[in-house]
Design a protein around this motif. Structure first.
Motif, mmCIF file in Angstrom:
data_model
loop_
_atom_site.group_PDB
_atom_site.id
_atom_site.type_symbol
_atom_site.label_atom_id
_atom_site.label_comp_id
_atom_site.label_asym_id
_atom_site.label_seq_id
_atom_site.Cartn_x
_atom_site.Cartn_y
_atom_site.Cartn_z
ATOM 1 N N PHE A 95 49.175 0.786 -34.519
ATOM 2 C CA PHE A 95 48.762 -0.481 -33.914
ATOM 3 C C PHE A 95 49.983 -1.291 -33.518
ATOM 4 O O PHE A 95 50.897 -1.494 -34.317
ATOM 5 N N THR A 96 49.992 -1.788 -32.296
ATOM 6 C CA THR A 96 50.993 -2.749 -31.880
ATOM 7 C C THR A 96 50.513 -4.162 -32.253
ATOM 8 O O THR A 96 49.350 -4.362 -32.624
ATOM 9 N N ALA A 97 51.397 -5.127 -32.107
ATOM 10 C CA ALA A 97 51.001 -6.518 -32.358
ATOM 11 C C ALA A 97 49.901 -6.952 -31.399
ATOM 12 O O ALA A 97 48.972 -7.678 -31.784
ATOM 13 N N ASP A 98 49.977 -6.502 -30.139
ATOM 14 C CA ASP A 98 48.924 -6.829 -29.176
ATOM 15 C C ASP A 98 47.596 -6.198 -29.569
ATOM 16 O O ASP A 98 46.528 -6.777 -29.339
ATOM 17 N N ASP A 99 47.656 -5.001 -30.156
ATOM 18 C CA ASP A 99 46.423 -4.357 -30.627
ATOM 19 C C ASP A 99 45.767 -5.181 -31.732
ATOM 20 O O ASP A 99 44.538 -5.334 -31.767
ATOM 21 N N VAL A 100 46.576 -5.682 -32.651
ATOM 22 C CA VAL A 100 46.025 -6.496 -33.741
ATOM 23 C C VAL A 100 45.370 -7.752 -33.177
ATOM 24 O O VAL A 100 44.265 -8.131 -33.594
ATOM 25 N N ARG A 101 46.039 -8.387 -32.220
ATOM 26 C CA ARG A 101 45.448 -9.585 -31.614
ATOM 27 C C ARG A 101 44.123 -9.260 -30.928
ATOM 28 O O ARG A 101 43.120 -9.959 -31.123
ATOM 29 N N LEU A 102 44.101 -8.171 -30.150
ATOM 30 C CA LEU A 102 42.875 -7.789 -29.459
ATOM 31 C C LEU A 102 41.794 -7.387 -30.468
ATOM 32 O O LEU A 102 40.621 -7.752 -30.306
ATOM 33 N N GLY A 103 42.168 -6.649 -31.496
ATOM 34 C CA GLY A 103 41.190 -6.241 -32.499
ATOM 35 C C GLY A 103 40.559 -7.430 -33.187
ATOM 36 O O GLY A 103 39.342 -7.454 -33.429
ATOM 37 N N ASN A 104 41.368 -8.435 -33.527
ATOM 38 C CA ASN A 104 40.819 -9.624 -34.174
ATOM 39 C C ASN A 104 39.973 -10.453 -33.214
ATOM 40 O O ASN A 104 38.961 -11.041 -33.614
ATOM 41 N N ARG A 105 40.369 -10.506 -31.943
ATOM 42 C CA ARG A 105 39.527 -11.216 -30.974
ATOM 43 C C ARG A 105 38.193 -10.500 -30.803
ATOM 44 O O ARG A 105 37.127 -11.121 -30.860
ATOM 45 N N LEU A 106 38.257 -9.189 -30.604
ATOM 46 C CA LEU A 106 37.032 -8.402 -30.439
ATOM 47 C C LEU A 106 36.141 -8.540 -31.671
ATOM 48 O O LEU A 106 34.931 -8.761 -31.560
ATOM 49 N N GLY A 107 36.742 -8.425 -32.859
ATOM 50 C CA GLY A 107 35.968 -8.506 -34.087
ATOM 51 C C GLY A 107 35.391 -9.883 -34.333
ATOM 52 O O GLY A 107 34.270 -10.019 -34.830
ATOM 53 N N GLY A 108 36.159 -10.925 -33.983
ATOM 54 C CA GLY A 108 35.642 -12.277 -34.139
ATOM 55 C C GLY A 108 34.476 -12.550 -33.212
ATOM 56 O O GLY A 108 33.473 -13.176 -33.607
ATOM 57 N N LEU A 109 34.565 -12.073 -31.975
ATOM 58 C CA LEU A 109 33.460 -12.250 -31.032
ATOM 59 C C LEU A 109 32.245 -11.418 -31.446
ATOM 60 O O LEU A 109 31.097 -11.862 -31.293
ATOM 61 N N ASP A 110 32.479 -10.230 -31.965
ATOM 62 C CA ASP A 110 31.399 -9.392 -32.481
ATOM 63 C C ASP A 110 30.645 -10.133 -33.584
ATOM 64 O O ASP A 110 29.410 -10.117 -33.650
ATOM 65 N N ALA A 111 31.392 -10.802 -34.464
ATOM 66 C CA ALA A 111 30.770 -11.581 -35.533
ATOM 67 C C ALA A 111 29.925 -12.716 -34.958
ATOM 68 O O ALA A 111 28.753 -12.886 -35.331
ATOM 69 N N LEU A 112 30.502 -13.490 -34.060
ATOM 70 C CA LEU A 112 29.769 -14.617 -33.486
ATOM 71 C C LEU A 112 28.504 -14.157 -32.780
ATOM 72 O O LEU A 112 27.456 -14.813 -32.865
ATOM 73 N N ASN A 113 28.585 -13.042 -32.094
ATOM 74 C CA ASN A 113 27.428 -12.517 -31.388
ATOM 75 C C ASN A 113 26.272 -12.225 -32.337
ATOM 76 O O ASN A 113 25.099 -12.304 -31.957
ATOM 77 N N ALA A 114 26.594 -11.897 -33.590
ATOM 78 C CA ALA A 114 25.575 -11.572 -34.590
ATOM 79 C C ALA A 114 25.226 -12.763 -35.473
ATOM 80 O O ALA A 114 24.545 -12.595 -36.488
ATOM 81 N N GLY A 115 25.687 -13.955 -35.130
ATOM 82 C CA GLY A 115 25.375 -15.136 -35.922
ATOM 83 C C GLY A 115 26.264 -15.319 -37.130
ATOM 84 O O GLY A 115 25.987 -16.161 -37.990
ATOM 85 N N VAL A 116 27.356 -14.549 -37.214
ATOM 86 C CA VAL A 116 28.324 -14.686 -38.309
ATOM 87 C C VAL A 116 29.393 -15.671 -37.823
ATOM 88 O O VAL A 116 30.224 -15.331 -36.988
ATOM 89 N N THR A 117 29.369 -16.863 -38.369
ATOM 90 C CA THR A 117 30.263 -17.912 -37.878
ATOM 91 C C THR A 117 31.548 -18.016 -38.686
ATOM 92 O O THR A 117 32.495 -18.673 -38.243
ATOM 93 N N THR A 118 31.588 -17.384 -39.879
ATOM 94 C CA THR A 118 32.776 -17.453 -40.730
ATOM 95 C C THR A 118 33.098 -16.087 -41.303
ATOM 96 O O THR A 118 32.201 -15.364 -41.752
ATOM 97 N N LEU A 119 34.392 -15.746 -41.294
ATOM 98 C CA LEU A 119 34.888 -14.489 -41.851
ATOM 99 C C LEU A 119 35.953 -14.760 -42.897
ATOM 100 O O LEU A 119 36.752 -15.683 -42.752
ATOM 101 N N LEU A 120 35.993 -13.939 -43.937
ATOM 102 C CA LEU A 120 37.216 -13.762 -44.709
ATOM 103 C C LEU A 120 37.904 -12.561 -44.084
ATOM 104 O O LEU A 120 37.447 -11.426 -44.231
ATOM 105 N N ASP A 121 38.964 -12.812 -43.347
ATOM 106 C CA ASP A 121 39.673 -11.749 -42.636
ATOM 107 C C ASP A 121 40.727 -11.146 -43.562
ATOM 108 O O ASP A 121 41.779 -11.742 -43.791
ATOM 109 N N PHE A 122 40.422 -9.975 -44.091
ATOM 110 C CA PHE A 122 41.351 -9.233 -44.958
ATOM 111 C C PHE A 122 42.324 -8.526 -44.022
ATOM 112 O O PHE A 122 42.086 -7.421 -43.550
ATOM 113 N N SER A 123 43.453 -9.175 -43.762
ATOM 114 C CA SER A 123 44.358 -8.772 -42.687
ATOM 115 C C SER A 123 45.514 -7.959 -43.257
ATOM 116 O O SER A 123 46.512 -8.530 -43.708
#
Length: 478
Positions: A95-123
């Motif tokens: 993973f590059t740094a850009d991959d991590v940023r994209l992965g977290n953006r994608l994952g955060g939007l995936d959560a919001l789409n499912a009604g998950v408004t808060t995450l504990l992001d184990f990074s």
């Protein structure tokens, strides 16, 4: 002030003092829930018509490796050992740094789409300082509320720019200074501990000290490897006075009664990853152990490289498991149960009020209580599987998916409206994700790694080193 009135929905407040309103309004002012009542004046507010919808708090995930959204589904047929060698030692270094940023953006939007408004992001893909920054930026890009829990895990020497453990501690403090000058924003600060006895004891103590210096939330993989000291450590942490109410203990499948009692004494929190634990051979999820010891369970999607980011699935699996546990002995005695022991509403508390308390955010989120931040969702409407809606809690737990989440607000801002994420070019995002995933897997192949690439006797090979660190810890705490 920005004002929004959610009008005419079936309101499930998850606040015992307020209860439910078969038809009610929720008024939001400047990101705060101002009032909940059967009818409220609109005045100058934007009105969101909630007729035919359930209105409830946003869901809260207490443990998610969000960066792994770019490896979605790769672990479908992997054991926990496969995951360790495949994801942590092969894919994470690619993973590059850009991959991590994209992965977290994608994952955060995936959560919001499912009604998950808060995450504990184990990074724990912080291979360089740029990776750490990318992880924070990805969550900001998504607009999700999150506890960003900085992980000190070393994926491989060639992938890391840190070298000494002290350099990782220093990078954590840099992240705290750069991105978390206050603790009242959408993102709050946390620490993901390295696996206990996967490194010398003094480094675990240093990670805990750094977290508490910053008043950060702490999360730990606890008791999930059978027949090993790896991910143990409750006894040693207890003896050293290092347990506390600020730690979320994830999994806990292998813990004995003495270890559970230590968690109780410390007011520790528990996160259950039902799908991961059942699919990767980690043992029975610990709902019954939580009940027996008086601890409030919470739920997590965990490895998005295996699981959906949809907590409705976790609730459904978890509720089914708790009911099976309660009836197994009855069935084996040749009888049938007279009633269910866990109600659908209780399952919803796992992902709302319980989870908010676990993250130290119970005064901000988790219920539709006036004075709390306006993280909420509208579910249902005309969706076929939502009708007839006889019991709203049963509908949510047993009939709902991300597709039924119509509208989502975070801190009073609409992030999903009428079934579509706001301001997101979805076709472009999915192409970016597919392209990045192909490049990551290409780098894994170029490095000569096979997936999952688990050596025979993998955990046995790790055990002597882990037992050495365990002995060191025992000596340190007497």
């Amino acid at each position: 002030m920005a004002r929004t009135l959610i009008r005419g929905g079936h309101v499930l407040t998850m606040d015992p003092a307020l209860g439910d309103l078969a038809t009610g309004d929720v008024l939001v002012s400047d990101g705060v829930i101002e009032a909940v009542a059967p009818s409220l004046p609109a005045d100058d507010a934007e009105v969101i018509d909630a007729t035919g919808h359930l209105v409830l708090p946003g869901l809260i995930d207490t443990h998610r490796h969000t960066w792994q959204s770019l490896a979605r589904g790769i672990c479908g047929d992997w054991t926990l050992g496969d995951y360790y060698f495949g994801i942590r030692l092969a894919i994470s270094p690619a993973f590059t740094a850009d991959d991590v940023r994209l992965g977290n953006r994608l994952g955060g939007l995936d959560a919001l789409n499912a009604g998950v408004t808060t995450l504990l992001d184990f990074s724990h893909c912080n291979n360089t300082p740029d990776h750490s920054d990318g992880a924070v930026l990805g969550l900001q890009d998504a607009g999700v509320r999150a506890a960003f829990c900085y992980g000190f895990f070393e994926s491989s020497p060639e992938a890391s720019r840190f070298g000494e453990h002290d350099a990782r501690i220093a990078d954590f403090h840099r992240i705290a200074d750069t991105w978390f000058p206050t603790d009242d924003g959408l993102l709050t600060l946390g620490v993901s501990l390295s696996e206990l006895f996967g490194l010398p004891w003094d480094r675990t103590v240093a990670e805990l000290a750094a977290a508490r210096e910053r008043r950060a939330l702490i999360v730990n993989h606890t008791g999930c490897v059978w027949g090993s000291v790896l991910t143990g450590g409750i006894v040693e942490l207890d003896a050293a006075g290092l347990l506390g109410p600020d730690i979320v203990h994830v999994h806990c499948n292998t813990l004995d009664d003495a270890e559970w009692e230590a968690l109780v004494r410390s007011d520790g929190k528990v996160s259950i990853s039902v799908e991961t634990e059942l699919n990767m051979g980690m043992g029975r999820p610990v709902f019954e152990r939580c009940r027996r010891h008086g601890l409030a369970p919470t739920l997590s999607a965990d490895v998005i490289s295996l699981n959906s980011g949809d907590l409705w699935h976790e609730m459904r699996f978890g509720l089914g498991l708790t009911r099976w546990e309660a009836t197994e002995a009855v069935n084996r005695a040749g009888a049938m149960p007279e009633r269910v022991t866990t109600l659908a509403k209780e399952a919803l508390t796992w992902t709302t009020v319980n989870a908010a308390d676990a993250l130290g955010l119970g005064d901000r989120i988790g219920s539709l209580t006036p004075g709390k931040r306006a993280d909420l969702q509208l579910v249902g409407g005309g969706a076929l599987e939502q009708h007839p809606r006889i019991d709203p809690y049963a509908t949510l737990v047993f009939q709902t998916t991300a597709a039924d989440v119509a509208t989502v607000l975070v801190d009073g801002r609409v992030v999903k409206r009428d079934g579509a994420l706001v301001g997101v070019d979805l076709p472009r995002l999915t192409v970016e994700a597919d392209t990045a995933a192909d490049a990551i897997l290409g780098r894994v192949r170029d490095a000569g790694r096979e997936l999952p690439g688990t050596p025979p006797g993998a955990f046995e090979a790790l055990e002597p080193v882990a037992r050495g660190f365990h002995a060191e810890a025992e000596k340190a705490v007497g």
